[in-house]
Design a protein around this motif. Sequence first.
Motif, mmCIF file in Angstrom:
data_model
loop_
_atom_site.group_PDB
_atom_site.id
_atom_site.type_symbol
_atom_site.label_atom_id
_atom_site.label_comp_id
_atom_site.label_asym_id
_atom_site.label_seq_id
_atom_site.Cartn_x
_atom_site.Cartn_y
_atom_site.Cartn_z
ATOM 1 N N GLN A 113 -4.387 -2.763 -1.291
ATOM 2 C CA GLN A 113 -5.329 -1.671 -1.617
ATOM 3 C C GLN A 113 -4.196 -0.354 -1.271
ATOM 4 O O GLN A 113 -4.314 0.575 -2.276
ATOM 5 C CB GLN A 113 -6.283 -1.542 -0.398
ATOM 6 N N TYR A 114 -3.421 -0.332 -0.262
ATOM 7 C CA TYR A 114 -2.525 0.753 -0.106
ATOM 8 C C TYR A 114 -1.643 0.901 -1.290
ATOM 9 O O TYR A 114 -1.191 2.062 -1.673
ATOM 10 C CB TYR A 114 -1.979 0.627 1.276
ATOM 11 N N ARG A 115 -1.070 -0.130 -1.641
ATOM 12 C CA ARG A 115 -0.066 -0.209 -3.043
ATOM 13 C C ARG A 115 -0.601 0.388 -4.105
ATOM 14 O O ARG A 115 -0.149 1.058 -4.805
ATOM 15 C CB ARG A 115 0.555 -1.474 -3.153
ATOM 16 N N TRP A 116 -1.851 -0.001 -4.352
ATOM 17 C CA TRP A 116 -2.685 0.411 -5.603
ATOM 18 C C TRP A 116 -2.631 2.042 -5.431
ATOM 19 O O TRP A 116 -2.403 2.728 -6.439
ATOM 20 C CB TRP A 116 -3.908 -0.231 -5.677
ATOM 21 N N SER B 205 6.041 6.868 -2.395
ATOM 22 C CA SER B 205 6.360 6.137 -1.200
ATOM 23 C C SER B 205 5.138 6.073 -0.257
ATOM 24 O O SER B 205 4.499 6.921 -0.164
ATOM 25 C CB SER B 205 7.606 6.904 -0.509
ATOM 26 N N TYR B 206 5.259 5.056 0.664
ATOM 27 C CA TYR B 206 4.368 4.717 1.706
ATOM 28 C C TYR B 206 4.561 6.013 2.883
ATOM 29 O O TYR B 206 3.728 6.132 3.365
ATOM 30 C CB TYR B 206 4.472 3.503 2.458
ATOM 31 N N GLN B 207 5.740 6.496 2.946
ATOM 32 C CA GLN B 207 6.154 7.371 3.860
ATOM 33 C C GLN B 207 5.241 8.773 3.491
ATOM 34 O O GLN B 207 4.618 9.357 4.418
ATOM 35 C CB GLN B 207 7.567 7.796 3.969
ATOM 36 N N THR B 208 5.372 8.922 2.099
ATOM 37 C CA THR B 208 4.373 10.351 1.880
ATOM 38 C C THR B 208 2.795 10.075 2.164
ATOM 39 O O THR B 208 2.330 10.968 2.701
ATOM 40 C CB THR B 208 4.719 10.468 0.398
ATOM 41 N N MET B 209 2.535 8.928 1.798
ATOM 42 C CA MET B 209 1.200 8.549 2.015
ATOM 43 C C MET B 209 0.818 8.744 3.635
ATOM 44 O O MET B 209 -0.265 9.134 3.958
ATOM 45 C CB MET B 209 0.896 7.440 1.401
ATOM 46 N N ASN B 210 1.446 7.869 4.445
ATOM 47 C CA ASN B 210 1.371 8.158 5.791
ATOM 48 C C ASN B 210 1.407 9.795 6.302
ATOM 49 O O ASN B 210 0.621 9.744 7.110
ATOM 50 C CB ASN B 210 2.422 7.223 6.590
ATOM 51 N N MET B 211 2.054 10.329 5.821
ATOM 52 C CA MET B 211 2.436 11.899 6.232
ATOM 53 C C MET B 211 0.852 12.472 5.684
ATOM 54 O O MET B 211 0.437 13.124 6.491
ATOM 55 C CB MET B 211 3.649 12.209 5.443
ATOM 56 N N LEU B 212 0.413 12.461 4.612
ATOM 57 C CA LEU B 212 -0.644 12.880 4.052
ATOM 58 C C LEU B 212 -1.795 12.457 4.936
ATOM 59 O O LEU B 212 -2.796 13.371 5.438
ATOM 60 C CB LEU B 212 -1.106 12.566 2.498
ATOM 61 N N ALA B 213 -2.017 11.103 5.026
ATOM 62 C CA ALA B 213 -2.930 10.311 6.111
ATOM 63 C C ALA B 213 -3.026 11.409 7.407
ATOM 64 O O ALA B 213 -4.147 11.414 7.929
ATOM 65 C CB ALA B 213 -2.809 9.040 6.403
#
Length: 495
Positions: free
Chosen positions: A310-313, A324-332
Amino acid sequence: MYYIGFDIGSSSVKASLIDSESGKSIASIHEPKDEMDIISVNRDWAEQNPDFWWENVCNASKRLLKENTVASELVLGIGISYQMHGLVLVDTEGKLLRNSIIWCDSRAVDIGNKAFKELGEEKCKENLLNSPANFTASKLKWVRDNEPGIYKKAYKFMLPGDYIAYKFTGNINTTKSGLSEGILWDYKKQQPANWLLEYYDIDPSLIPDIVDTFSNQGELNSKGAQESGLQTGTPIFYRAGDQPNNALSLNVFNPGEVALTGGTSGVIYAVTDKVSGKEPVKYNNFAHVSYSEQKPIIGKLLCINGAGIQYRWLKDNLSLETNSYQTMNMLASEVPVGSDDLQILPFGNGAERMFENKTIGTQICNINLNKHTRSHICRAALEGIAFSFVYGMEILRKDGANIKVLRAGNDNLFRSEIFSNTVSTLIDQEIEIYNTTGAIGAARAAGWTHGAFNDFGEMIIKNDKVMTYHPLHNSDDYQSAYQRWKNELNRILKK
C-alpha cells in the motif's frame, strides 16, 4: 573460520558469511541480479524451476568466497532458509519431474477447503492445527488428479529447502517443521499425517526421511561441492522455512515472543507452547524451529497481504518531489495522530485470510476535499497498516498467544517512527529493532548446531540490536484513531 547461510526466496537467493567465533556478519550478497521469474501459465498459478534456485545458490556461494578471499575449507557448516509451502517432485533417480508449485500458487484452494469439510473441522483443528487449505499436501493432490503420469513417476516430494539440501548432499530428507508447513504433521500423534495423504489417495511413502532441524543433515558430496565451490564433506547443520527462520534470526524462541515483518505483506509470527488451532482459517500454526515432542513450541503465523505494498503504491503514484519513503514519512509527520479522521484500509493485495478470505480492497474513508492533503494520505496509510497489525495481534491473543516481546528487522515499514510507535503504543509493548537477515540467521543457526555461540540470544543482541521503540504515554489519541478505523472496517465487512 566461517559459517555460510542461504535464504532461498522466490525473487532471489541470498547468501551470508559469518565469523565462526563472534557470529558477526562478514558479507551478504544475492543472486541473480534481477528478480527470478515466476512462471504463471494460468491465472493464480505460480511455478519456478528448482534447478534455477540451485544455480543461484552455486553462483552466490562462489561469489561470496571469491569476493571475501575465503578458502572453501574454512567454511565449517551450512544453514538453509527457504520459501515455505512449495512442492518439488523427483523420480527414483532424483531427477525433477516438473517445476515447483510455489507458495503463492492458489490452484489447490478448493481441494484443501473440501478436505477441511469432509475430514471434519474439529479433526483438522485438533490434529493438524490448520485447515489443509492451499498448502503442500493439497498441491500434491492436485498433481495426482491432474498430472497422473507425473504422479506415477514420483519417488519423493520435497519442500524447496529440502531440494537444495539434496543438491548439496544427495540425501533426500525433511524436518518436522517442514512437514508442518505443508500441513503434513499430526501434532496429536507426533508423526506424519498419513491419514490426510490416504484421504487424498497419496502414497505415504512419498514422505522423505525426517531429520532434526538442528543436526548434521548430510555432508556435501563431490558433485554438490564442485558445483557450489564449497568443500566436499562440509555439513548442513540447519534447515527451516523462511518465517520460522526469520523468528530465529530475531532471537524469537520462547512463548510470548513475536517476530514481525513489514515488507510487501506483513507477517506476525507469535511463539506459543499452547498446541491449539481455534482459528485455522484466519492464521496458521507451524512447528517452530525449536519444536520437539517433549517441548511442542508452535509458531502462530498471521499474514496481512495488504501492508507495505500500500505504501509503495502511494510512493509510486503521488508525484512526490523526491520519490522516497523518507519524503512520505516527513509529510506524514506534519499531521496529527488519526490523520484528522481520514482512514485507509490497506487491503488491496487480494483476499485476506484474517477476514476469512474476503477481498475488501483498499478503502479511503471520510476524505474531506477541503481539509485533507497528501500529508494526511501518507499518515493515514501508515496508520492503517499499523492498525491492521494490531488487529491481527488481537486475533492471536484471543487464541491464547501471550504477546510479551516484539522484535522486527530494521527495514521497510519499521524504519518509520509513525508506524512503529503506533503499533507499540496500541499493543502496549516495546518493539526491538535488529539489523539481520534470513541468510545471516541460517548461517548462525548452523554455527549454533556445531557448538558455536554459547549464548545465541546475547550474540544476536551484541551484533544486531539497533534500537527499541517504547509505547507512548499519550495513548488516548491512538486508541480513538484505532477505534474509528475499526468502525470503518466493520462497516465494510458487513456489506
